[in-house]
Motif scaffolding. Sequence first.
Motif, PDB file in Angstrom:
ATOM      1  N   ASP A 158       0.862  -1.182   0.000  1.00 21.57           N
ATOM      2  CA  ASP A 158       0.000   0.000   0.000  1.00 21.57           C
ATOM      3  C   ASP A 158       0.900   1.234   0.000  1.00 21.57           C
ATOM      4  O   ASP A 158       1.316   1.709   1.058  1.00 21.57           O
ATOM      5  N   ARG A 180      -2.819   1.619   6.475  1.00 23.61           N
ATOM      6  CA  ARG A 180      -3.449   1.160   5.243  1.00 23.61           C
ATOM      7  C   ARG A 180      -4.462   2.237   4.847  1.00 23.61           C
ATOM      8  O   ARG A 180      -5.261   2.669   5.661  1.00 23.61           O
ATOM      9  N   ILE A 181      -4.422   2.650   3.605  1.00 27.11           N
ATOM     10  CA  ILE A 181      -5.321   3.684   3.102  1.00 27.11           C
ATOM     11  C   ILE A 181      -6.368   3.032   2.211  1.00 27.11           C
ATOM     12  O   ILE A 181      -6.044   2.245   1.323  1.00 27.11           O
ATOM     13  N   GLN A 232       0.404   4.410  -0.575  1.00 26.03           N
ATOM     14  CA  GLN A 232      -0.122   5.575   0.153  1.00 26.03           C
ATOM     15  C   GLN A 232       0.055   5.380   1.657  1.00 26.03           C
ATOM     16  O   GLN A 232       0.432   6.302   2.376  1.00 26.03           O
ATOM     17  N   LYS A 276     -10.908   3.464   0.919  1.00 27.90           N
ATOM     18  CA  LYS A 276     -11.979   4.393   0.539  1.00 27.90           C
ATOM     19  C   LYS A 276     -13.235   4.038   1.320  1.00 27.90           C
ATOM     20  O   LYS A 276     -13.521   2.868   1.554  1.00 27.90           O
ATOM     21  N   ALA A 285       3.655   5.906   2.609  1.00 28.27           N
ATOM     22  CA  ALA A 285       4.010   7.325   2.604  1.00 28.27           C
ATOM     23  C   ALA A 285       3.497   8.019   3.863  1.00 28.27           C
ATOM     24  O   ALA A 285       4.213   8.813   4.487  1.00 28.27           O
ATOM     25  N   VAL A 286       2.265   7.709   4.256  1.00 21.81           N
ATOM     26  CA  VAL A 286       1.696   8.299   5.474  1.00 21.81           C
ATOM     27  C   VAL A 286       2.471   7.820   6.700  1.00 21.81           C
ATOM     28  O   VAL A 286       2.784   8.609   7.600  1.00 21.81           O
TER      29      VAL A 286
END
Length: 81
Positions: free
Chosen positions: A17, A39-40, A19, A42, A22-23
């Motif tokens: 993941d 974990r990103i 994203q 929606k 990165a976070v």
Amino acid sequence: MTFTAQVKVMPHKELLDPQGKAVLGGLGNLGLNDIKDVRIGKNITLQIEADNADNAKQIAEEATKKLLANGVMEMFEVTIS
């Protein structure tokens, strides 16, 4: 009747993941080192006209499979209220 479907879409646990990574790096840069994984995903809300909750869930699942989630890379969960 109108039903509200909450669709949660997340990447499969086995997949990277980017994203989330990165976070996680950003949080570490801020000194928040106790967070070990991010974990990103929606969260999608649908308003559905249906005869009953089961039909509304079926419609939401069909929409998710066809458009809202990539079955190869993502898993999803539908909740109706």
